[in-house]
Design a protein around this motif. Sequence first.
Motif, PDB file in Angstrom:
ATOM      1  N   ILE A  78       0.843  -1.200   0.000  1.00 54.29           N
ATOM      2  CA  ILE A  78       0.000   0.000   0.000  1.00 54.29           C
ATOM      3  C   ILE A  78       0.877   1.248   0.000  1.00 54.29           C
ATOM      4  N   GLY A  79       0.525   2.210  -0.825  1.00 56.60           N
ATOM      5  CA  GLY A  79       1.137   3.531  -0.783  1.00 56.60           C
ATOM      6  C   GLY A  79       0.125   4.493  -0.194  1.00 56.60           C
ATOM      7  N   TYR A  80       0.500   5.185   0.880  1.00 59.46           N
ATOM      8  CA  TYR A  80      -0.464   6.029   1.608  1.00 59.46           C
ATOM      9  C   TYR A  80       0.045   7.452   1.702  1.00 59.46           C
ATOM     10  N   LEU A  81      -0.787   8.399   1.310  1.00 58.32           N
ATOM     11  CA  LEU A  81      -0.490   9.814   1.500  1.00 58.32           C
ATOM     12  C   LEU A  81      -1.539  10.404   2.430  1.00 58.32           C
ATOM     13  N   PRO A  82      -1.178  10.715   3.672  1.00 61.65           N
ATOM     14  CA  PRO A  82      -2.146  11.279   4.619  1.00 61.65           C
ATOM     15  C   PRO A  82      -2.454  12.739   4.305  1.00 61.65           C
ATOM     16  N   SER A  83      -3.529  13.231   4.877  1.00 59.23           N
ATOM     17  CA  SER A  83      -3.916  14.620   4.636  1.00 59.23           C
ATOM     18  C   SER A  83      -2.952  15.597   5.301  1.00 59.23           C
ATOM     19  N   GLU A  84      -2.360  15.203   6.427  1.00 55.46           N
ATOM     20  CA  GLU A  84      -1.391  16.038   7.131  1.00 55.46           C
ATOM     21  C   GLU A  84      -0.045  15.328   7.163  1.00 55.46           C
ATOM     22  N   ILE A  85       1.020  16.082   6.862  1.00 54.97           N
ATOM     23  CA  ILE A  85       2.363  15.512   6.781  1.00 54.97           C
ATOM     24  C   ILE A  85       3.229  16.042   7.925  1.00 54.97           C
ATOM     25  N   GLN A 142       7.322   9.518  -1.038  1.00 56.66           N
ATOM     26  CA  GLN A 142       7.399   8.482  -0.006  1.00 56.66           C
ATOM     27  C   GLN A 142       6.311   7.419  -0.207  1.00 56.66           C
ATOM     28  N   GLY A 143       5.115   7.857  -0.571  1.00 57.08           N
ATOM     29  CA  GLY A 143       3.999   6.926  -0.720  1.00 57.08           C
ATOM     30  C   GLY A 143       4.052   6.067  -1.970  1.00 57.08           C
ATOM     31  N   LEU A 150      -1.822  -0.867  -4.232  1.00 53.92           N
ATOM     32  CA  LEU A 150      -2.953  -0.032  -3.831  1.00 53.92           C
ATOM     33  C   LEU A 150      -2.430   1.314  -3.358  1.00 53.92           C
ATOM     34  N   ILE A 151      -2.960   2.391  -3.932  1.00 53.17           N
ATOM     35  CA  ILE A 151      -2.566   3.747  -3.551  1.00 53.17           C
ATOM     36  C   ILE A 151      -3.751   4.399  -2.847  1.00 53.17           C
ATOM     37  N   ILE A 152      -3.535   4.845  -1.612  1.00 54.28           N
ATOM     38  CA  ILE A 152      -4.583   5.513  -0.836  1.00 54.28           C
ATOM     39  C   ILE A 152      -4.181   6.966  -0.629  1.00 54.28           C
ATOM     40  N   LEU A 153      -4.982   7.868  -1.157  1.00 57.08           N
ATOM     41  CA  LEU A 153      -4.685   9.296  -1.133  1.00 57.08           C
ATOM     42  C   LEU A 153      -5.752  10.027  -0.328  1.00 57.08           C
ATOM     43  N   ASP A 154      -5.339  10.692   0.733  1.00 59.11           N
ATOM     44  CA  ASP A 154      -6.268  11.423   1.593  1.00 59.11           C
ATOM     45  C   ASP A 154      -6.007  12.924   1.437  1.00 59.11           C
ATOM     46  N   GLU A 155      -6.890  13.616   0.727  1.00 57.95           N
ATOM     47  CA  GLU A 155      -6.730  15.051   0.437  1.00 57.95           C
ATOM     48  C   GLU A 155      -5.317  15.328  -0.089  1.00 57.95           C
ATOM     49  N   PRO A 156      -4.917  14.710  -1.213  1.00 61.31           N
ATOM     50  CA  PRO A 156      -3.513  14.747  -1.633  1.00 61.31           C
ATOM     51  C   PRO A 156      -3.032  16.070  -2.216  1.00 61.31           C
ATOM     52  N   THR A 157      -3.927  16.928  -2.702  1.00 59.64           N
ATOM     53  CA  THR A 157      -3.468  18.101  -3.459  1.00 59.64           C
ATOM     54  C   THR A 157      -3.365  19.381  -2.630  1.00 59.64           C
ATOM     55  N   SER A 158      -3.759  19.356  -1.363  1.00 63.58           N
ATOM     56  CA  SER A 158      -3.670  20.577  -0.546  1.00 63.58           C
ATOM     57  C   SER A 158      -2.210  21.010  -0.448  1.00 63.58           C
ATOM     58  N   GLY A 159      -1.949  22.266  -0.760  1.00 65.56           N
ATOM     59  CA  GLY A 159      -0.592  22.793  -0.729  1.00 65.56           C
ATOM     60  C   GLY A 159       0.116  22.781  -2.064  1.00 65.56           C
ATOM     61  N   LEU A 160      -0.406  22.030  -3.049  1.00 67.82           N
ATOM     62  CA  LEU A 160       0.217  21.978  -4.370  1.00 67.82           C
ATOM     63  C   LEU A 160      -0.370  23.066  -5.266  1.00 67.82           C
ATOM     64  N   ASP A 161       0.484  23.717  -6.071  1.00 71.76           N
ATOM     65  CA  ASP A 161      -0.029  24.711  -7.007  1.00 71.76           C
ATOM     66  C   ASP A 161      -0.728  23.996  -8.166  1.00 71.76           C
TER      67      ASP A 161
END
Length: 290
Positions: A78-85, A142-143, A150-161
Amino acid sequence: MNIIEIKNLKKYYGKARGIEDVSFEVKEGEIFGFIGPNGAGKSTTIRLLLGLIFPTSGSATIFGKDCIKYGPEIRKDIGYLPSEIFYYDKMKVKSLLKYSASFYSGDHSERISELSKIMELDLDRRIQDLSYGNKKKVGIVQGLLHKPKLIILDEPTSGLDPLMQQKFFDYIAEENKRGATVLFSSHILSEVQQLCDRVAIIKEGKIIKLESMKTIREETYKKITIRGEKLKKSVFNISGTSEIEIHKDELKFFYRGNINKITKIIGSQEISDVLIEEPTLEEIFLHYYK
């Protein structure tokens, strides 16, 4: 084959509701959208899937295996990107990613280099010197560095232009073509529309809609604002319109139906401006999913 299966999943924090009777499945090779306003229960559901918290009742499986019982084994794919880093501030980016890669078998240095170039990430900078957007890029690399199934993305684009968001979407689409299944959690409807095949909508801890993206697009209301002098509210009182409001020289309403029909009516009025836009998720909940 279903990669994710969730059945009657419930989570309470004492008397406080996390999620209530959530059920859905994500098929192999699918990009599945999981949307709802902040606080609806998206992150709680994801944390239950990852075995980071335990359910009050119900079950969840990934790759056909129970998420709690087989958590460590499942998470390798699993690749996981949390909403807060959050990271160790004094570490360099390359040291952090090398450390993360050590949890997976094989050499991932080439993959880290490839992803860092795509995300325009400087590997020699320290975490404490990065902006929020660049920390999000670290989380993305990292994710994805171990080519997860399986890639799990939680609000992944916040902060990206916007340009980096599009690069990110393009890369996720490529990973999906490679065979990765994606669970994409967001409160931004346009992001989900761009990527996803199907979508589950959660509100106040409950799934209120599970539908294909095609159907969602066809059935979603448009939010229309018209400006002009002597606008006639009665002209717009037709089948498909709702919540018609007029104030001075501005008239607003929601519309679902043949767009040619409504634009013809708009054209019959003396207008100075017209705006047709997607409603917010909250507006969809209020005006469509009641």
